[in-house]
Write an enzyme that holds these catalytic residues in place. Structure first.
Site, PDB file in Angstrom:
ATOM      1  N   HIS A 281       0.824  -1.208   0.000  1.00 49.22           N
ATOM      2  CA  HIS A 281       0.000   0.000   0.000  1.00 49.22           C
ATOM      3  C   HIS A 281       0.862   1.263   0.000  1.00 49.22           C
ATOM      4  CE1 HIS A 281      -3.194   2.561   2.266  1.00 49.22           C
ATOM      5  NE2 HIS A 281      -3.561   2.452   1.000  1.00 49.22           N
TER       6      HIS A 281
ATOM      7  N   HIS B 142      -1.703  11.193  -1.601  1.00 53.59           N
ATOM      8  CA  HIS B 142      -3.015  10.660  -1.227  1.00 53.59           C
ATOM      9  C   HIS B 142      -4.022  11.764  -0.934  1.00 53.59           C
ATOM     10  CE1 HIS B 142      -6.085   9.243   1.639  1.00 53.59           C
ATOM     11  NE2 HIS B 142      -6.075   8.157   0.890  1.00 53.59           N
TER      12      HIS B 142
END
Length: 249
Positions: A15, A57
């Protein structure tokens, strides 16, 4: 049941490069994940004000850089000067934000695979999907395993489908909203990528009956990973590159 197309991706996906072990969405994180044996990585891509795709992000810069404000409102020349490592630890001080192209070339050189989450600045859903797909189609032309393009935003996946329909797409879900599976089929998706808690035997069966793959995010506990393995899912995105060995499946 529709037989699924051959699946070129490994079960374990790191991730944001290496989760929490290195500053997320940086080249340092990818290198750390690779050192743990990972061969597929997830990252978040958005557009700068002057059209450069880069990894981040959040919509804003404060959490993971020394910058301020909405990242997509700034030109790449400004974003490239930011420190994206010090927030994590002193060892990574000065680590820059990478462009998506830089990460892509790192993965291509090393034969790593990539899950690119299209993470648009609000209002740029379609444009970001188009830009990611255009870049991916150019860089991975002729590659055996192109990147998997994923997004929570159906509009972003539609933009990607518009410009590069040959690239595989996956719909990200944090809830099973009305019509999710039909929308995924309309978008030509090859996978559903769910919050891992949403999967049960019935939902996995429903997805696989349509020929799609079932993937999960973000799985950091052994019991959760084992539950997904037992359900017959096809992939897990994890922060715990130190806990799960990608050689185990």
């Amino acid at each position: 049941m529709t037989p699924p197309a051959p699946w070129p991706y490994p079960f374990w996906i790191a991730h944001r490069g290496a989760g929490k072990r290195a500053p997320e969405n940086t080249l340092a994180a990818f290198r750390h994940g690779a050192a743990q044996g990972y061969r597929m990585f997830e990252c978040d891509a958005k557009l700068s004000a002057d059209g450069v795709l880069f990894l981040l992000h959040d919509d804003t810069l404060e959490r993971t850089t020394n910058g301020q404000g909405v990242a997509g409102n700034l030109p790449w020349g400004t974003l490239a000067q930011l420190d994206a490592g010090s927030w994590h630890s002193r060892a990574y001080a000065g680590e820059p934000l990478p462009t998506l192209e830089r990460i892509a070339r790192f993965c291509l050189r090393n034969q790593y695979q990539l899950d690119i989450e299209i993470k648009p600045t609000p209002g740029l859903d379609v444009q970001t999907g188009q830009a990611v797909a255009q870049l991916a189609a150019r860089l991975w032309q002729g590659a055996a395993a192109p990147p998997l393009l994923t997004s929570f935003k159906p509009e972003s996946l539609a933009g990607a489908q518009q410009v590069a329909p040959q690239l595989p797409r996956g719909l990200l879900l944090d809830t099973l909203w009305d019509g999710w599976l039909e929308r995924a089929r309309q978008l030509g998706c090859v996978a559903i990528v769910c919050n891992h808690a949403l999967w049960d035997a019935a939902t996995v069966g429903q997805v696989k009956a349509t020929g799609l793959r079932a993937l999960s995010y973000t799985v950091n506990d052994e019991w959760a990973a084992q539950r997904l393995i037992d359900l017959g899912t096809d992939g897990v995105v994890t922060d715990r590159v130190d806990l799960f060995s990608p050689a185990s499946r």
